[in-house]
Scaffold this motif. Sequence first.
Motif, PDB file in Angstrom:
ATOM      1  N   ARG A   1      -9.723  -4.607  -2.169  1.00 35.29           N
ATOM      2  CA  ARG A   1      -8.453  -3.931  -2.806  1.00 35.29           C
ATOM      3  C   ARG A   1      -8.456  -4.311  -4.199  1.00 35.29           C
TER       4      ARG A   1
ATOM      5  N   CYS B   1     -11.807   6.138   0.044  1.00 30.59           N
ATOM      6  CA  CYS B   1     -11.551   5.204   0.769  1.00 30.59           C
ATOM      7  C   CYS B   1     -10.307   4.064   0.277  1.00 30.59           C
TER       8      CYS B   1
ATOM      9  N   HIS C   1     -11.352   0.026   5.283  1.00 29.45           N
ATOM     10  CA  HIS C   1     -11.590   1.411   4.474  1.00 29.45           C
ATOM     11  C   HIS C   1     -12.696   1.621   3.840  1.00 29.45           C
TER      12      HIS C   1
ATOM     13  N   LEU D   1      -3.793   3.949   6.054  1.00 28.54           N
ATOM     14  CA  LEU D   1      -5.641   4.215   6.667  1.00 28.54           C
ATOM     15  C   LEU D   1      -5.799   5.419   7.653  1.00 28.54           C
TER      16      LEU D   1
END
Length: 284
Positions: free
Chosen positions: A68, A84, A134, A161
């Motif tokens: 992330r 994503c 993800h 998500l």
Amino acid sequence: MSADRYAVVGHPVAHSLSPRIHQAFGRQLGIALEYGTIDCPPEQLPDRVAAFAADGGRGLNVTLPHKRAAHALCTELGPTAQRCGVVNTMAWTGDGWRGHNTDGSGLVRDLTERRRQDLRGRKVLLIGAGGAAHGVAPALLDAGISALFIVNRTDARTDALADLLADPARVHPRYYEDMDDLGPFDLIINATSMGHDAGDGDPVALPGKMLTPRTDVVDLSYGRAAVGFLAWARAAGADRLFDGLGMLVEQAADSFRIWHGKRPYTDEVYEELRKEFGFPLASD
């Protein structure tokens, strides 16, 4: 002239097979490269990534827990990373990092080409809503599955998500405690660390009625880290069991293509690693 420099960044990262895989790909295609590891805690990631670029680094693979955060460090994003929200591959452009995600393409290629799985029309349970989940969720939808149920211990992450995927007709966020009422499924994918510490005789506790004898089960971890979850699946009667070693090799090959413009053959590298990380629960 020195070889171009690449690395995998994570915490911890000493166990990573990425250096070995990419060096094998380089030998196969006659491409000289240096590939190492960068172990850094989350608070050091921006500085370590900047220092790697300043020192001539050309590309990074990103693993836990940084996928992330790596997304936020990129000045450009490829379409898959945009979709994503996480990055597992970074390519230096000269002006900044361009982020990509090859996890989903790696999983789908492993399942459909190596395992000869037809994903079209399948009802899928995805356990987890972190970086790995993800990365693979959009590719599963693109492969034609009919429904994707997402469960995670943190409900807010499950909903986030599902919102990101923006496909309410097929994507169904559910509470973790409701798993007992969701099955059965055609395919179950574990994208969490569930079962990492369980041994062969101590499988994780999940509702067995999520499975039928025709259910296939995948753990995105590989080798011993996948034992607990796949032991549960075998005991519950799953049809075929796969760990994440094939996905690891395939996503690495996609990263290699991004950096070098050529995609290596993967079967030889996969078979070499499978012999070393032989896993009696998997259905190779």
